[in-house]
Design a protein around this motif. Structure first.
Motif, PDB file in Angstrom:
ATOM      1  N   LEU A  17       0.638  -1.101   0.046  1.00 24.50           N
ATOM      2  CA  LEU A  17      -0.063  -0.027  -0.270  1.00 24.50           C
ATOM      3  C   LEU A  17       0.755   1.222   0.026  1.00 24.50           C
ATOM      4  CD1 LEU A  17      -2.862  -1.211   2.494  1.00 24.50           C
ATOM      5  CD2 LEU A  17      -2.814  -0.616   0.058  1.00 24.50           C
ATOM      6  N   LEU A  18       1.980   1.108   0.720  1.00 27.15           N
ATOM      7  CA  LEU A  18       2.792   2.353   0.666  1.00 27.15           C
ATOM      8  C   LEU A  18       3.497   2.774  -0.765  1.00 27.15           C
ATOM      9  CD1 LEU A  18       4.482   4.576   2.318  1.00 27.15           C
ATOM     10  CD2 LEU A  18       6.182   2.725   2.566  1.00 27.15           C
ATOM     11  N   PRO A  24      -8.524   3.595 -16.487  1.00 28.54           N
ATOM     12  CA  PRO A  24      -7.500   3.744 -17.644  1.00 28.54           C
ATOM     13  C   PRO A  24      -6.346   4.385 -17.184  1.00 28.54           C
ATOM     14  CG  PRO A  24      -9.458   5.070 -18.210  1.00 28.54           C
ATOM     15  CD  PRO A  24      -9.820   4.124 -16.947  1.00 28.54           C
ATOM     16  N   ASP A  25      -5.021   4.057 -17.568  1.00 32.36           N
ATOM     17  CA  ASP A  25      -3.846   4.931 -17.291  1.00 32.36           C
ATOM     18  C   ASP A  25      -3.707   4.834 -15.793  1.00 32.36           C
ATOM     19  OD1 ASP A  25      -3.278   5.009 -19.844  1.00 32.36           O
ATOM     20  OD2 ASP A  25      -4.099   7.135 -20.054  1.00 32.36           O
ATOM     21  N   TYR A  26      -4.203   4.038 -14.955  1.00 29.89           N
ATOM     22  CA  TYR A  26      -4.181   3.900 -13.557  1.00 29.89           C
ATOM     23  C   TYR A  26      -4.634   5.179 -12.787  1.00 29.89           C
ATOM     24  CZ  TYR A  26      -0.840  -0.056 -15.204  1.00 29.89           C
ATOM     25  OH  TYR A  26      -0.344  -0.934 -15.921  1.00 29.89           O
ATOM     26  N   ALA A  53      -3.906   2.166  -5.267  1.00 22.50           N
ATOM     27  CA  ALA A  53      -4.577   1.382  -4.191  1.00 22.50           C
ATOM     28  C   ALA A  53      -5.517   0.171  -4.131  1.00 22.50           C
ATOM     29  CB  ALA A  53      -4.762   2.337  -2.974  1.00 22.50           C
ATOM     30  N   VAL A  54      -6.598   0.765  -4.948  1.00 24.24           N
ATOM     31  CA  VAL A  54      -7.785  -0.370  -5.198  1.00 24.24           C
ATOM     32  C   VAL A  54      -7.155  -1.398  -6.164  1.00 24.24           C
ATOM     33  CG1 VAL A  54      -9.836  -0.599  -6.400  1.00 24.24           C
ATOM     34  CG2 VAL A  54      -9.466   1.566  -5.101  1.00 24.24           C
ATOM     35  N   LEU A  81      -5.009  -3.621  -3.654  1.00 27.66           N
ATOM     36  CA  LEU A  81      -6.281  -4.406  -2.665  1.00 27.66           C
ATOM     37  C   LEU A  81      -6.773  -5.401  -3.629  1.00 27.66           C
ATOM     38  CD1 LEU A  81      -7.412  -1.527  -0.313  1.00 27.66           C
ATOM     39  CD2 LEU A  81      -5.938  -3.286   0.110  1.00 27.66           C
ATOM     40  N   ALA A  82      -7.385  -5.219  -4.793  1.00 25.29           N
ATOM     41  CA  ALA A  82      -8.149  -6.300  -5.430  1.00 25.29           C
ATOM     42  C   ALA A  82      -7.061  -7.539  -5.781  1.00 25.29           C
ATOM     43  CB  ALA A  82      -8.585  -5.669  -6.657  1.00 25.29           C
ATOM     44  N   VAL A  83      -5.906  -7.212  -5.954  1.00 26.14           N
ATOM     45  CA  VAL A  83      -4.811  -8.236  -6.431  1.00 26.14           C
ATOM     46  C   VAL A  83      -4.645  -9.158  -5.139  1.00 26.14           C
ATOM     47  CG1 VAL A  83      -2.341  -8.824  -6.896  1.00 26.14           C
ATOM     48  CG2 VAL A  83      -3.900  -7.306  -8.441  1.00 26.14           C
ATOM     49  N   LEU A  84      -4.581  -8.275  -3.988  1.00 22.72           N
ATOM     50  CA  LEU A  84      -4.116  -9.229  -2.690  1.00 22.72           C
ATOM     51  C   LEU A  84      -5.419 -10.060  -2.235  1.00 22.72           C
ATOM     52  CD1 LEU A  84      -2.375  -6.140  -0.575  1.00 22.72           C
ATOM     53  CD2 LEU A  84      -1.311  -8.354  -1.454  1.00 22.72           C
TER      54      LEU A  84
END
Length: 101
Positions: free
Chosen positions: A18-19, A63-65, A80-81, A84-87
């Motif tokens: 997250l950092l 798009p484009d993070y 951050a979202v 967290l989704a990948v985690l």
């Protein structure tokens, strides 16, 4: 390692992820990434601009993070979202595939 130190390791990893997601928009280079610069060297400019203007088959949710209209805070929130989704997905796969018979 016992269960308690495993959890501390997990929480430290999540905190670091997250950092990094918070710092990434401020540390990222504005120059094109390796793929874009390689494509620029291999494909002539008119074809490359045509490819960039082509609509994708599926639109990206962020798009484009970034989240439109929010500036740098939209970039931080989108990354951050995504992190967290990948985690969460990884945790879910771990639970499913770690079932003991």
């Amino acid at each position: 390692m016992n269960g308690n130190s495993n959890m501390k390791f997990l929480y430290a990893g999540i905190a670091i992820a997250l950092l990094l997601s918070i710092l990434a928009p401020f540390l990222a280079s504005p120059d094109p990434d390796g793929l874009e610069s390689a494509a620029g060297g291999l494909i002539e400019g008119s074809k490359l601009s045509h490819l960039e203007e082509t609509q994708p088959a599926v639109n990206a949710p962020m798009p484009d993070y970034s989240i439109g209209g929010m500036g740098k805070s939209g970039e931080v929130l989108a990354i951050a979202v995504g992190t967290l989704a990948v985690l969460a997905i990884s945790f879910g796969f771990g639970k499913v595939f770690n079932k003991k018979a």
